[in-house]
Design a protein around this motif. Structure first.
Motif, PDB file in Angstrom:
ATOM      1  N   THR A 451       0.830  -1.218   0.000  1.00  0.00           N
ATOM      2  CA  THR A 451       0.000   0.000   0.000  1.00  0.00           C
ATOM      3  C   THR A 451       0.859   1.260   0.000  1.00  0.00           C
ATOM      4  O   THR A 451       1.974   1.287   0.541  1.00  0.00           O
ATOM      5  CB  THR A 451      -0.924   0.026   1.221  1.00  0.00           C
ATOM      6  N   THR A 452       0.323   2.290  -0.627  1.00  0.00           N
ATOM      7  CA  THR A 452       0.896   3.646  -0.586  1.00  0.00           C
ATOM      8  C   THR A 452      -0.263   4.621  -0.380  1.00  0.00           C
ATOM      9  O   THR A 452      -1.441   4.217  -0.329  1.00  0.00           O
ATOM     10  CB  THR A 452       1.614   3.999  -1.892  1.00  0.00           C
ATOM     11  N   ASP A 453       0.071   5.903  -0.284  1.00  0.00           N
ATOM     12  CA  ASP A 453      -0.989   6.913  -0.163  1.00  0.00           C
ATOM     13  C   ASP A 453      -1.776   7.060  -1.451  1.00  0.00           C
ATOM     14  O   ASP A 453      -2.934   7.498  -1.436  1.00  0.00           O
ATOM     15  CB  ASP A 453      -0.376   8.281   0.215  1.00  0.00           C
ATOM     16  N   LEU A 454      -1.161   6.675  -2.599  1.00  0.00           N
ATOM     17  CA  LEU A 454      -1.831   6.853  -3.885  1.00  0.00           C
ATOM     18  C   LEU A 454      -2.689   5.651  -4.288  1.00  0.00           C
ATOM     19  O   LEU A 454      -3.734   5.813  -4.925  1.00  0.00           O
ATOM     20  CB  LEU A 454      -0.796   7.109  -4.982  1.00  0.00           C
ATOM     21  N   PHE A 455      -2.241   4.428  -3.931  1.00  0.00           N
ATOM     22  CA  PHE A 455      -2.947   3.227  -4.406  1.00  0.00           C
ATOM     23  C   PHE A 455      -2.575   2.029  -3.538  1.00  0.00           C
ATOM     24  O   PHE A 455      -1.632   2.067  -2.741  1.00  0.00           O
ATOM     25  CB  PHE A 455      -2.617   2.937  -5.878  1.00  0.00           C
ATOM     26  N   THR A 456      -3.353   0.963  -3.737  1.00  0.00           N
ATOM     27  CA  THR A 456      -3.020  -0.361  -3.188  1.00  0.00           C
ATOM     28  C   THR A 456      -2.581  -1.236  -4.358  1.00  0.00           C
ATOM     29  O   THR A 456      -3.269  -1.309  -5.377  1.00  0.00           O
ATOM     30  CB  THR A 456      -4.233  -0.998  -2.498  1.00  0.00           C
ATOM     31  N   LEU A 457      -1.425  -1.874  -4.217  1.00  0.00           N
ATOM     32  CA  LEU A 457      -0.882  -2.700  -5.299  1.00  0.00           C
ATOM     33  C   LEU A 457      -0.913  -4.177  -4.894  1.00  0.00           C
ATOM     34  O   LEU A 457      -0.430  -4.548  -3.815  1.00  0.00           O
ATOM     35  CB  LEU A 457       0.550  -2.266  -5.640  1.00  0.00           C
ATOM     36  N   GLN A 458      -1.507  -4.967  -5.775  1.00  0.00           N
ATOM     37  CA  GLN A 458      -1.503  -6.429  -5.613  1.00  0.00           C
ATOM     38  C   GLN A 458      -0.575  -7.009  -6.683  1.00  0.00           C
ATOM     39  O   GLN A 458      -0.663  -6.634  -7.854  1.00  0.00           O
ATOM     40  CB  GLN A 458      -2.911  -6.997  -5.829  1.00  0.00           C
ATOM     41  N   TYR A 459       0.317  -7.918  -6.270  1.00  0.00           N
ATOM     42  CA  TYR A 459       1.210  -8.509  -7.263  1.00  0.00           C
ATOM     43  C   TYR A 459       1.363  -9.999  -6.995  1.00  0.00           C
ATOM     44  O   TYR A 459       1.138 -10.497  -5.887  1.00  0.00           O
ATOM     45  CB  TYR A 459       2.586  -7.824  -7.237  1.00  0.00           C
ATOM     46  N   ASP A 460       1.750 -10.722  -8.037  1.00  0.00           N
ATOM     47  CA  ASP A 460       2.156 -12.108  -7.874  1.00  0.00           C
ATOM     48  C   ASP A 460       3.305 -12.395  -8.831  1.00  0.00           C
ATOM     49  O   ASP A 460       3.349 -11.870  -9.952  1.00  0.00           O
ATOM     50  CB  ASP A 460       0.985 -13.079  -8.104  1.00  0.00           C
ATOM     51  N   ILE A 461       4.264 -13.194  -8.359  1.00  0.00           N
ATOM     52  CA  ILE A 461       5.396 -13.664  -9.160  1.00  0.00           C
ATOM     53  C   ILE A 461       5.303 -15.184  -9.195  1.00  0.00           C
ATOM     54  O   ILE A 461       5.248 -15.829  -8.142  1.00  0.00           O
ATOM     55  CB  ILE A 461       6.750 -13.237  -8.559  1.00  0.00           C
ATOM     56  N   TYR A 462       5.278 -15.725 -10.397  1.00  0.00           N
ATOM     57  CA  TYR A 462       5.072 -17.170 -10.534  1.00  0.00           C
ATOM     58  C   TYR A 462       5.892 -17.714 -11.689  1.00  0.00           C
ATOM     59  O   TYR A 462       5.792 -17.187 -12.795  1.00  0.00           O
ATOM     60  CB  TYR A 462       3.594 -17.467 -10.772  1.00  0.00           C
ATOM     61  N   PRO A 463       6.687 -18.764 -11.490  1.00  0.00           N
ATOM     62  CA  PRO A 463       7.104 -19.257 -10.181  1.00  0.00           C
ATOM     63  C   PRO A 463       8.200 -18.366  -9.626  1.00  0.00           C
ATOM     64  O   PRO A 463       8.598 -17.408 -10.297  1.00  0.00           O
ATOM     65  CB  PRO A 463       7.636 -20.649 -10.490  1.00  0.00           C
ATOM     66  N   VAL A 464       8.709 -18.669  -8.452  1.00  0.00           N
ATOM     67  CA  VAL A 464       9.880 -17.977  -7.904  1.00  0.00           C
ATOM     68  C   VAL A 464      11.022 -18.979  -7.958  1.00  0.00           C
ATOM     69  O   VAL A 464      11.117 -19.877  -7.120  1.00  0.00           O
ATOM     70  CB  VAL A 464       9.631 -17.479  -6.470  1.00  0.00           C
ATOM     71  N   GLN A 465      11.881 -18.844  -8.954  1.00  0.00           N
ATOM     72  CA  GLN A 465      12.951 -19.812  -9.169  1.00  0.00           C
ATOM     73  C   GLN A 465      14.119 -19.136  -9.861  1.00  0.00           C
ATOM     74  O   GLN A 465      13.987 -18.029 -10.403  1.00  0.00           O
ATOM     75  CB  GLN A 465      12.448 -20.969 -10.032  1.00  0.00           C
ATOM     76  N   LEU A 466      15.263 -19.810  -9.834  1.00  0.00           N
ATOM     77  CA  LEU A 466      16.437 -19.269 -10.496  1.00  0.00           C
ATOM     78  C   LEU A 466      16.220 -19.221 -12.002  1.00  0.00           C
ATOM     79  O   LEU A 466      15.607 -20.111 -12.588  1.00  0.00           O
ATOM     80  CB  LEU A 466      17.662 -20.134 -10.186  1.00  0.00           C
ATOM     81  N   GLY A 467      16.690 -18.154 -12.626  1.00  0.00           N
ATOM     82  CA  GLY A 467      16.583 -18.044 -14.065  1.00  0.00           C
ATOM     83  C   GLY A 467      15.680 -16.905 -14.502  1.00  0.00           C
ATOM     84  O   GLY A 467      15.310 -16.016 -13.727  1.00  0.00           O
ATOM     85  N   GLU A 468      15.282 -16.985 -15.756  1.00  0.00           N
ATOM     86  CA  GLU A 468      14.542 -15.881 -16.374  1.00  0.00           C
ATOM     87  C   GLU A 468      13.031 -16.085 -16.380  1.00  0.00           C
ATOM     88  O   GLU A 468      12.291 -15.129 -16.591  1.00  0.00           O
ATOM     89  CB  GLU A 468      15.022 -15.701 -17.823  1.00  0.00           C
ATOM     90  N   ASN A 469      12.570 -17.303 -16.205  1.00  0.00           N
ATOM     91  CA  ASN A 469      11.153 -17.597 -16.413  1.00  0.00           C
ATOM     92  C   ASN A 469      10.314 -17.321 -15.171  1.00  0.00           C
ATOM     93  O   ASN A 469       9.645 -18.196 -14.629  1.00  0.00           O
ATOM     94  CB  ASN A 469      10.983 -19.055 -16.844  1.00  0.00           C
ATOM     95  N   ASN A 470      10.347 -16.076 -14.693  1.00  0.00           N
ATOM     96  CA  ASN A 470       9.537 -15.662 -13.548  1.00  0.00           C
ATOM     97  C   ASN A 470       8.597 -14.549 -14.007  1.00  0.00           C
ATOM     98  O   ASN A 470       9.040 -13.426 -14.297  1.00  0.00           O
ATOM     99  CB  ASN A 470      10.418 -15.165 -12.403  1.00  0.00           C
ATOM    100  N   THR A 471       7.324 -14.873 -14.120  1.00  0.00           N
ATOM    101  CA  THR A 471       6.338 -13.924 -14.639  1.00  0.00           C
ATOM    102  C   THR A 471       5.758 -13.094 -13.502  1.00  0.00           C
ATOM    103  O   THR A 471       5.447 -13.619 -12.422  1.00  0.00           O
ATOM    104  CB  THR A 471       5.206 -14.672 -15.357  1.00  0.00           C
TER     105      THR A 471
END
Length: 554
Positions: A451-471
């Motif tokens: 959260t900030t004063d301007l907005f609430t941010l929801q995020y997800d990172i999938y999967p969390v692993q070594l390398g480049e394939n983290n969306t």
């Protein structure tokens, strides 16, 4: 015919050893695994989906009334009936009732090997709820967990008492010796198989629904009978009825070629219902798995059932001259049965265990190793008995007594092998264990609200692993949950402890309030993640968090 004291002891030990495996038996595990879902588990979405799809590693069938979607306010918002297409379950969601918050998906389906799969997960729309609604429990009832192994073991014991004695009576029984005792064994075996089959049909309903063993409706029984599992067990009952008509003359020694052929074909059809209602029907190579399982079960039943008949009737009562004729023939039969037993088991093992590591890394592999060790001891005892018969030691003065001891050890060891085999059918195959482990690993991700004063941010990172394939997906809302359009998205990742300076990348705006991108984690450890979102020419804010990246699996 009355059993001798030692014969009764051997037979009692055999029955006790087979049935005693019920006590330590673990409940059967589902053997299909979830390999994909949309939305993802724990995902935070900027839109309300109209359907949820869950994909499994094997084909499934639907259990009516056991799939639901709970809205954040606890309402059930399933829109019509779920649909199954092969390995995919599609669950429609009612459009009118999709508030912001956390949704719960709960399902119960039946995998191709007849095991129910109960599961569920959550995802959120807008922002996670403070308290997610609770889905009802879908565990298998304790009474069903206890009853199903009992039914399975009674069925296997019935096969032993049905096939082995019947084969000896039809092809090798002395003319002047009473057939009453072994005929009774055959009848008891057939009755045991019938009782176990009826119990299996009944228990499959509460096994699928999660109810107690006595809480079964007519509708549920109809659904079971219409399933692949129900058809297989119904065929087994039909085979038993046909055998009840054809077998009496065979057991009396009046076997015609046509009748004998019919009995053999019916027997093969009946044996095929075991793998078709279990693991083999869902294996990667169903025809080979079914054929090898039929061979394995038939060889086991001939060998172990023949041992029971020898111990209980022939060795105590038959004249040594008669044994001198019968035992060499039986020894050859037993040798052939052993070869087919081992061959069928090896084929099944090659299909179900795909690597050496699975032999020690899975319950299935460990049971298989234990069975192999016991089988080696059993083959040693069988070799001693075969040598006694070949050298005609068995028909000497002390021969029958010595042979009874050897065959008794053989039967006791075989009973333990049968017990371990029964445990195997209750254990997730090694191939499925790997799928489940991979599926579990696939779910590794992170989702959070910042959260900030301007907005609430929801995020997800999938999967969390070594390398480049983290969306990465990110969404911004007002404090009340209303979407806020964003003009620009930036993602920064850094790990100061490893000397990795901040790396900033632009994210793509998929929707006005939804941005997506990718992040690279070259080394494991605690990573600092920052989202910088500009919502106008002058309004911009940054939120930060940390993400733990695990080391690569060895």
């Amino acid at each position: 015919m009355r059993f001798g004291r030692r014969s009764c002891a051997f037979l009692g030990a055999l029955v006790a050893a087979v049935t005693a495996v019920v006590l330590p038996a673990a409940p059967a595990s589902a053997h299909a695994a979830v390999v994909a879902a949309n939305p993802l588990q724990s995902a935070v979405l900027g839109y309300s989906p109209t359907a949820v799809t869950v994909t499994f590693s094997e084909p499934i069938s639907l259990i009516p009334g056991r799939t639901l979607v709970l809205a954040p306010d606890g309402k059930r918002i399933l829109d019509g009936d779920p649909v199954v297409e092969g390995t995919t379950l599609k669950i429609p969601i009612r459009v009118a009732d999709r508030p912001l918050g956390t949704y719960v998906i709960s399902y119960r389906v039946v995998s191709a090997d007849s095991h129910p799969i109960a599961g569920g997960y959550t995802f959120s729309v807008g922002a996670p709820s403070a308290t997610a609604p609770t889905a009802p429990s879908d565990d298998v009832h304790r009474s069903v967990e206890a009853a199903i192994p009992v039914a399975k073991y009674i069925g296997y014991l019935g096969l032993v008492l049905l096939i082995g004695p019947a084969m000896l009576l039809a092809l090798l029984w002395p003319r002047r010796m009473s057939r009453t005792g072994p005929t009774r064994l055959v009848r008891v075996g057939a009755l045991a198989v019938a009782v176990a089959t009826l119990a299996g049909l009944w228990l499959q309903a509460p096994y699928s629904s999660g109810a107690s063993a006595v809480n079964v409706s007519v509708t549920e029984l109809r659904q079971v009978l219409a399933s692949t599992y129900g058809v297989a067990l119904s065929v087994r009952l039909a085979v038993l009825v046909a055998l009840a008509v054809l077998l009496p003359p065979v057991l009396a020694g009046r076997t015609g070629r046509a009748r004998g052929s019919a009995v053999v074909l019916l027997g093969i059809a009946g044996l095929a219902t075991w793998p078709l209602s279990g693991h083999a029907g869902a294996s990667p190579l169903p025809p080979i798995s079914v054929l090898s399982a039929v061979v394995h079960i038939a060889a086991m039943s001939v060998w172990l059932g023949g041992l029971v008949t020898l111990i209980a009737f022939l060795l105590p009562k038959a004249h040594p001259r008669v044994l001198g004729v019968i035992l060499p023939v039986w020894s050859r039969w037993a040798t052939v049965a052993v070869v087919w037993l081992v061959g069928g088991g090896v084929v099944q093992a090659l299909i179900e265990v795909r690597s050496a590591g699975q032999l020690v890394g899975t319950d299935y592999g460990r049971f298989l190793l234990a069975k192999t060790g016991l089988l080696a001891a059993l083959l040693g005892a069988a070799a001693v008995a075969h040598r006694m018969v070949r050298r005609r030691t068995a028909v000497s003065a002390d021969g029958p007594r010595l042979l009874r001891r050897t065959v008794g050890f053989e039967a006791a060891t075989a009973a333990v092998v049968l017990a371990v085999s029964a445990m195997l059918v209750q254990t997730t195959p090694a191939r499925s264990a790997d799928v489940q482990a991979a599926a579990a690993a696939k779910w590794k991700g992170v989702a959070q609200t910042l959260t900030t004063d301007l907005f609430t941010l929801q995020y997800d990172i999938y999967p969390v692993q070594l390398g480049e394939n983290n969306t990465v997906h990110a969404y911004i809302y007002t404090a009340a949950g209303k979407p806020i359009p964003a003009a620009e998205w930036k993602l920064t990742a850094a790990q100061p402890t490893a000397g990795i300076e901040p790396v900033t990348t632009l994210m793509l705006g998929l929707e006005p309030h939804h941005g997506t991108g990718a992040v690279t984690f070259p080394v494991p450890g605690e990573w600092e993640i920052k989202f910088t979102v500009r919502i106008s020419d002058i309004d911009q804010a940054t939120v930060a968090t940390t993400v733990s990246v695990p080391a690569a699996a060895p």
